[in-house]
Structure formats: C-alpha cells, structure tokens
Write a protein that holds these residues in place. Sequence first.
Motif, PDB file in Angstrom:
ATOM      1  N   LEU A 193      -1.362   0.120   9.065  1.00 35.86           N
ATOM      2  CA  LEU A 193      -1.381  -1.330   9.287  1.00 35.86           C
ATOM      3  C   LEU A 193      -0.391  -1.739  10.374  1.00 35.86           C
ATOM      4  CD1 LEU A 193      -1.368  -2.889   5.680  1.00 35.86           C
ATOM      5  CD2 LEU A 193      -3.092  -3.260   7.446  1.00 35.86           C
ATOM      6  N   ILE A 194       0.807  -1.156  10.286  1.00 36.21           N
ATOM      7  CA  ILE A 194       1.856  -1.531  11.256  1.00 36.21           C
ATOM      8  C   ILE A 194       1.418  -1.114  12.666  1.00 36.21           C
ATOM      9  CG2 ILE A 194       4.265  -1.140  11.959  1.00 36.21           C
ATOM     10  CD1 ILE A 194       4.835  -0.624   8.899  1.00 36.21           C
ATOM     11  N   ARG A 195       0.922   0.130  12.779  1.00 40.93           N
ATOM     12  CA  ARG A 195       0.522   0.623  14.129  1.00 40.93           C
ATOM     13  C   ARG A 195      -0.644  -0.200  14.681  1.00 40.93           C
ATOM     14  NH1 ARG A 195       1.593   6.005  11.900  1.00 40.93           N
ATOM     15  NH2 ARG A 195       3.681   6.538  12.635  1.00 40.93           N
ATOM     16  N   ALA A 196      -1.465  -0.745  13.782  1.00 38.19           N
ATOM     17  CA  ALA A 196      -2.618  -1.538  14.241  1.00 38.19           C
ATOM     18  C   ALA A 196      -2.201  -2.962  14.640  1.00 38.19           C
ATOM     19  CB  ALA A 196      -3.666  -1.596  13.129  1.00 38.19           C
ATOM     20  N   GLY A 197      -0.924  -3.285  14.485  1.00 33.71           N
ATOM     21  CA  GLY A 197      -0.443  -4.611  14.902  1.00 33.71           C
ATOM     22  C   GLY A 197      -0.717  -5.698  13.874  1.00 33.71           C
ATOM     23  N   ALA A 198      -0.929  -5.286  12.588  1.00 37.08           N
ATOM     24  CA  ALA A 198      -1.258  -6.286  11.560  1.00 37.08           C
ATOM     25  C   ALA A 198      -0.027  -6.868  10.876  1.00 37.08           C
ATOM     26  CB  ALA A 198      -2.169  -5.640  10.513  1.00 37.08           C
ATOM     27  N   VAL A 199       1.154  -6.364  11.267  1.00 35.78           N
ATOM     28  CA  VAL A 199       2.362  -6.787  10.544  1.00 35.78           C
ATOM     29  C   VAL A 199       3.332  -7.496  11.489  1.00 35.78           C
ATOM     30  CG1 VAL A 199       4.338  -5.992   9.180  1.00 35.78           C
ATOM     31  CG2 VAL A 199       2.114  -4.867   8.930  1.00 35.78           C
ATOM     32  N   ALA A 200       3.748  -8.692  11.063  1.00 34.50           N
ATOM     33  CA  ALA A 200       4.734  -9.440  11.852  1.00 34.50           C
ATOM     34  C   ALA A 200       5.956  -9.703  10.978  1.00 34.50           C
ATOM     35  CB  ALA A 200       4.145 -10.757  12.335  1.00 34.50           C
ATOM     36  N   ALA A 201       7.131  -9.468  11.545  1.00 32.16           N
ATOM     37  CA  ALA A 201       8.379  -9.771  10.839  1.00 32.16           C
ATOM     38  C   ALA A 201       9.098 -10.853  11.629  1.00 32.16           C
ATOM     39  CB  ALA A 201       9.247  -8.525  10.718  1.00 32.16           C
ATOM     40  N   ALA A 202       9.487 -11.907  10.955  1.00 30.77           N
ATOM     41  CA  ALA A 202      10.119 -13.075  11.593  1.00 30.77           C
ATOM     42  C   ALA A 202       9.297 -13.539  12.801  1.00 30.77           C
ATOM     43  CB  ALA A 202      11.556 -12.762  11.990  1.00 30.77           C
ATOM     44  N   GLY A 203       7.983 -13.510  12.646  1.00 28.93           N
ATOM     45  CA  GLY A 203       7.098 -14.042  13.685  1.00 28.93           C
ATOM     46  C   GLY A 203       6.783 -13.074  14.814  1.00 28.93           C
ATOM     47  N   GLU A 204       7.369 -11.876  14.755  1.00 34.89           N
ATOM     48  CA  GLU A 204       7.159 -10.927  15.863  1.00 34.89           C
ATOM     49  C   GLU A 204       6.371  -9.714  15.357  1.00 34.89           C
ATOM     50  OE1 GLU A 204       9.894  -7.979  18.606  1.00 34.89           O
ATOM     51  OE2 GLU A 204      10.863  -9.496  17.355  1.00 34.89           O
ATOM     52  N   THR A 205       5.296  -9.364  16.066  1.00 31.27           N
ATOM     53  CA  THR A 205       4.505  -8.200  15.654  1.00 31.27           C
ATOM     54  C   THR A 205       5.319  -6.930  15.913  1.00 31.27           C
ATOM     55  OG1 THR A 205       2.464  -9.346  16.167  1.00 31.27           O
ATOM     56  CG2 THR A 205       2.338  -6.950  16.050  1.00 31.27           C
ATOM     57  N   GLY A 233       0.837  -1.197   0.000  1.00 28.79           N
ATOM     58  CA  GLY A 233       0.000   0.000   0.000  1.00 28.79           C
ATOM     59  C   GLY A 233       0.867   1.240   0.000  1.00 28.79           C
ATOM     60  N   SER A 234       0.201   2.407   0.156  1.00 29.57           N
ATOM     61  CA  SER A 234       0.943   3.666   0.190  1.00 29.57           C
ATOM     62  C   SER A 234       1.661   3.759   1.544  1.00 29.57           C
ATOM     63  CB  SER A 234      -0.017   4.836   0.031  1.00 29.57           C
ATOM     64  OG  SER A 234      -0.847   4.874   1.185  1.00 29.57           O
ATOM     65  N   ARG A 235       2.530   4.761   1.652  1.00 26.46           N
ATOM     66  CA  ARG A 235       3.270   4.939   2.913  1.00 26.46           C
ATOM     67  C   ARG A 235       2.303   5.071   4.097  1.00 26.46           C
ATOM     68  NH1 ARG A 235       8.745   6.744   3.189  1.00 26.46           N
ATOM     69  NH2 ARG A 235       9.371   6.653   5.371  1.00 26.46           N
ATOM     70  N   SER A 236       1.257   5.909   3.922  1.00 23.47           N
ATOM     71  CA  SER A 236       0.360   6.122   5.074  1.00 23.47           C
ATOM     72  C   SER A 236      -0.481   4.868   5.355  1.00 23.47           C
ATOM     73  CB  SER A 236      -0.523   7.355   4.869  1.00 23.47           C
ATOM     74  OG  SER A 236      -1.338   7.151   3.753  1.00 23.47           O
ATOM     75  N   GLN A 237      -0.860   4.152   4.297  1.00 28.31           N
ATOM     76  CA  GLN A 237      -1.645   2.903   4.520  1.00 28.31           C
ATOM     77  C   GLN A 237      -0.821   1.871   5.287  1.00 28.31           C
ATOM     78  OE1 GLN A 237      -2.523   2.111   0.404  1.00 28.31           O
ATOM     79  NE2 GLN A 237      -4.653   2.792   0.586  1.00 28.31           N
ATOM     80  N   VAL A 238       0.443   1.705   4.891  1.00 29.46           N
ATOM     81  CA  VAL A 238       1.226   0.656   5.561  1.00 29.46           C
ATOM     82  C   VAL A 238       1.566   1.077   6.996  1.00 29.46           C
ATOM     83  CG1 VAL A 238       2.160  -0.217   3.377  1.00 29.46           C
ATOM     84  CG2 VAL A 238       3.565   1.257   4.772  1.00 29.46           C
ATOM     85  N   GLN A 239       1.742   2.385   7.214  1.00 31.27           N
ATOM     86  CA  GLN A 239       2.027   2.840   8.592  1.00 31.27           C
ATOM     87  C   GLN A 239       0.834   2.543   9.493  1.00 31.27           C
ATOM     88  OE1 GLN A 239       3.427   6.898   8.229  1.00 31.27           O
ATOM     89  NE2 GLN A 239       5.514   6.185   7.766  1.00 31.27           N
TER      90      GLN A 239
END
Length: 243
Positions: free
Chosen positions: A22-34, A14-20
């Motif tokens: 998502l990340i703040r909402a806790g929808a993104v995990a990297a290597a299994g960690e939110t 998504g756009s920069r603001s959309q992905v930010q």
Amino acid sequence: MIRLDRCLVALGVGSRSQVQKLIRAGAVAAAGETLRDPAAQIAEGTPICVRGEPLDTRLARTVLLDKPAGLLTAARDRKQPTVMDLLPPAFGTLGCMPVGRLDKDTTGLLLLTTDGELAHRLLSPARHVDKTYLAEVDGPLTAREAGRMAEGLLLDGETEPTRPARLEILESRADFARAYLTIHEGRFHQVKRMFKAVGRMVTALRRVSFGPLRLEGDPRPGFWRDLTAEEERALRRAAGLEE
Ligand code: URA
C-alpha cells in the motif's frame, strides 16, 4: 518515532507485506504528505490517511467494557468467542488485553488496556484495587453472612482466609437475595466461592466497579468506551503510577 509500516500493522491495516505494498503504491499519507518508503519514521499520533480515509492512530488504549454473559475473558481462544470480538480488530494488533478475568457467565465492568505495566500493577496482590459485585443468590442473606465475610472466610482448598469484604444486603427473602459484595483480592471464582462458603449459590453476578471506575445506570451489554482523562488519571493513581 515509529516506522510507518510497523505503525500501520499495529493499527490493524494489514500484514507487514500488505501495508508495504500500500505504501509503495502511494496510498498512504502521513500529515498530508504521501510517503512511499515503508521504513519512513513518523511521530506517534501523526494523522494518517489510507486511500484518503483517516485512521484512528492512537496506539495506546484503555477501555471499559460492559461484558455480556457468554463470552470468555481472554485475548483469544481457538473455539469460543471472547471479549476481544466486541472491539475493533485494531485492538488485537495493538496488544490490548483484559485486566483480570470475569467468568463466562459474569457480566459487567471489564477493563482492557494496551498498557502492560498498568495491568500488571492493578492485578498485583500487593496493590489489589477494590472490586464491587452485584450478586443474586438462592437464599436469604443476613447480618450473620455479612459478619462472616467481614471477618474473612477460608475457601475450599486454601489455607489463607480471604481479606475482609463488605456485604451490603439490598433485598433478602427465603429463596432469594441481592447484595453488593466488595472484595480487595482477585482469587479464582472468589465471589461465588465466598457465597458458597456461607451456604449460598450465586445465580447471577455483575461487576459494577473496579477501583475508581464505575458502571453507572442500566446494563448495556457489549457497550465499550475509552476512559475519560480523569478516569485514566484516577486509575493510574490507584495503580501507584501517578501521585
Ligand atoms: N468472582 C467470581 O466468582 N466470578 C467472577 O467472574 C468474578 C469474581
């Protein structure tokens, strides 16, 4: 290392603001960690899930496409469909670009890559790789035409003759011929203009090889795939980027 939000934008999430968001909402995990910080640094290739769904996290892609007729070879166009429409949207955000150009009505092997240096080197006149085309034309082809192409032809409006090219005639009749033509340059409409210079009009054109890469078997218009590791190495060697 790359910022998490920048990585997700590059991967087409998504756009920069959309992905930010998502990340703040806790929808993104990297290597299994939110991760809830858009500025978090992650290593390239780290497995990422968005809303539990794994993403293809490869940022560098080089693919081979069997270009169908009717599409422009361009990264984008305001009016007409382009070859990029055949790839997932992430390829656009990753900066994937066609290497050179095939005419709208030409089909066959087209390389697309996110690696600007590779593309630049493969196209530089000093290093042009061999390209083979299967051409159908409107009249006979003989050893005479093959000889003229081997010697080099002066194309309309140009002062430098073409470099020696190899014509392999497969079939020749009074009103039709089919042949492979291998050239070492990439001038504008080069193949069509070379046939025109010997009095033939190209009625169908398909590229079957580009440097070490080949399209084997029957045409599969629109089919694309990543290069194999071996193909990628061979291509980098052809570009002078690897021994
Ligand atoms: N030469 C042409 O004339 N057309 C192409 O698409 C490629 C090479």
